[in-house]
Design a protein around this motif. Sequence first.
Motif: not given
Length: 439
Positions: A227-245
Amino acid sequence: MAGGLKGGFVQLMHYLQDPQHVARFQQLCGVRETDTREKLIKGVPSTRHGDVQNGGGDATRRRPAGAETDREKRNNGVAANGAAGETGQAADKDGDDTQGSAVKPLRRNSLTGDVGQEFIIENKFLFYLFTLGTELGNELFYISFFPFFMWNVDAYVSRRLVVVWVWVMYLGQCTKDVIRWPRPASPPVVKVEMFYNSEYSMPSTHAMSGTAIPLCLFLLTYGRWEYPMLLGLCLAFSWCFLVCLSRIYMGMHSILDIIAGFLYSLLIVVVFSPALDIIDTFNRTHPYAPLSIISLHVGLGLFSFTLDTWSTSRGDTAQILGSGAGIALASHVNYHLGLLPDPTASMLPLQPPTLSLSLFGLCLLRFLLGVLILLATRAIMKALTIPLVCWIFGIPSGDVRKARQHMEVELPYRYIVYGAVGLNAHFLVPFLFIHVGLL
């Protein structure tokens, strides 16, 4: 020079811990109290007092009998005319109407039973979005996500992910009970959630799991799956950002708690990632692995129970350790029975299957049947374990909540019940799926 740096660091910590920042973020997202928020903003003293146990938890409103605010008069009038009880209009002092929904906190406090104070939601989209974010760190998500990933995607990644999750959550919960910082004070913070309000605040274990799980999911799957690396990084960052906020939105953590949880989780991942292969290989192949797994997880639980008085974090810690022990034991059994074998190096990288209705239906069927088995396991083991343990230690079992506050009951109950759930999730359910042709 050193003293100046130290003083500046301490000031920064106090600044990041200030509950006013949490309150401002909530206001920005459309969360406010029904009748005291305006007074606090304008500097009018409030008659509310924080929860003493938590250094300012949910407060009790005190005012003369019969003294109604303008908003209450309006709401009472609307209710008398048959309007919906959950939704109404909130108006500011100048008479400008603002649409909002008056709601209660999502769940009552699991320790005290406190349901909290009513508040106004002016932005329903953000409310539902951050509710989803906070659920990504709750028990319902864990008991759904890990089995689903294990049965439908990759058992290899899932069992290693569980190892990281166990260590992150265990260290986070223990650190909370060592530091013992209270939750952000209310007022000025609005408690959108009450379930974990009796626990300590520093660091945020939601932020820790919300960082560790998506990060390790990316590290364990990239290169193993195509799978594209950028897709994986974006999903991981979005997950983390959403939980923290979401934890700031819920009024459960200060900015400092979130930053500390994020950095603490990164440190744990950096330390444990290189050892994952060693730990997983030992759990699966070593003849003394079952004894070591049980001894380690029980020992860690006993240590954590000596850190502080009973709270919801004690049960959560034992529950996490029990689940981790059960899955580790299941991986040992699977290895010796030849169940869920890992793909060979020549088969890597794995390609995601083509999405289709039949694939979706098969995954859904596995998930529903598997969850039913796990829920049945949990219910049966809970019904058997609590009375048995109470009888062994001579503790009255009439009031289950009170009985579970005894370490002698809480520790074996959580270990046995969730150890059985973890064992069945990784061994019994796949075993049954293989024999009925679902896997």
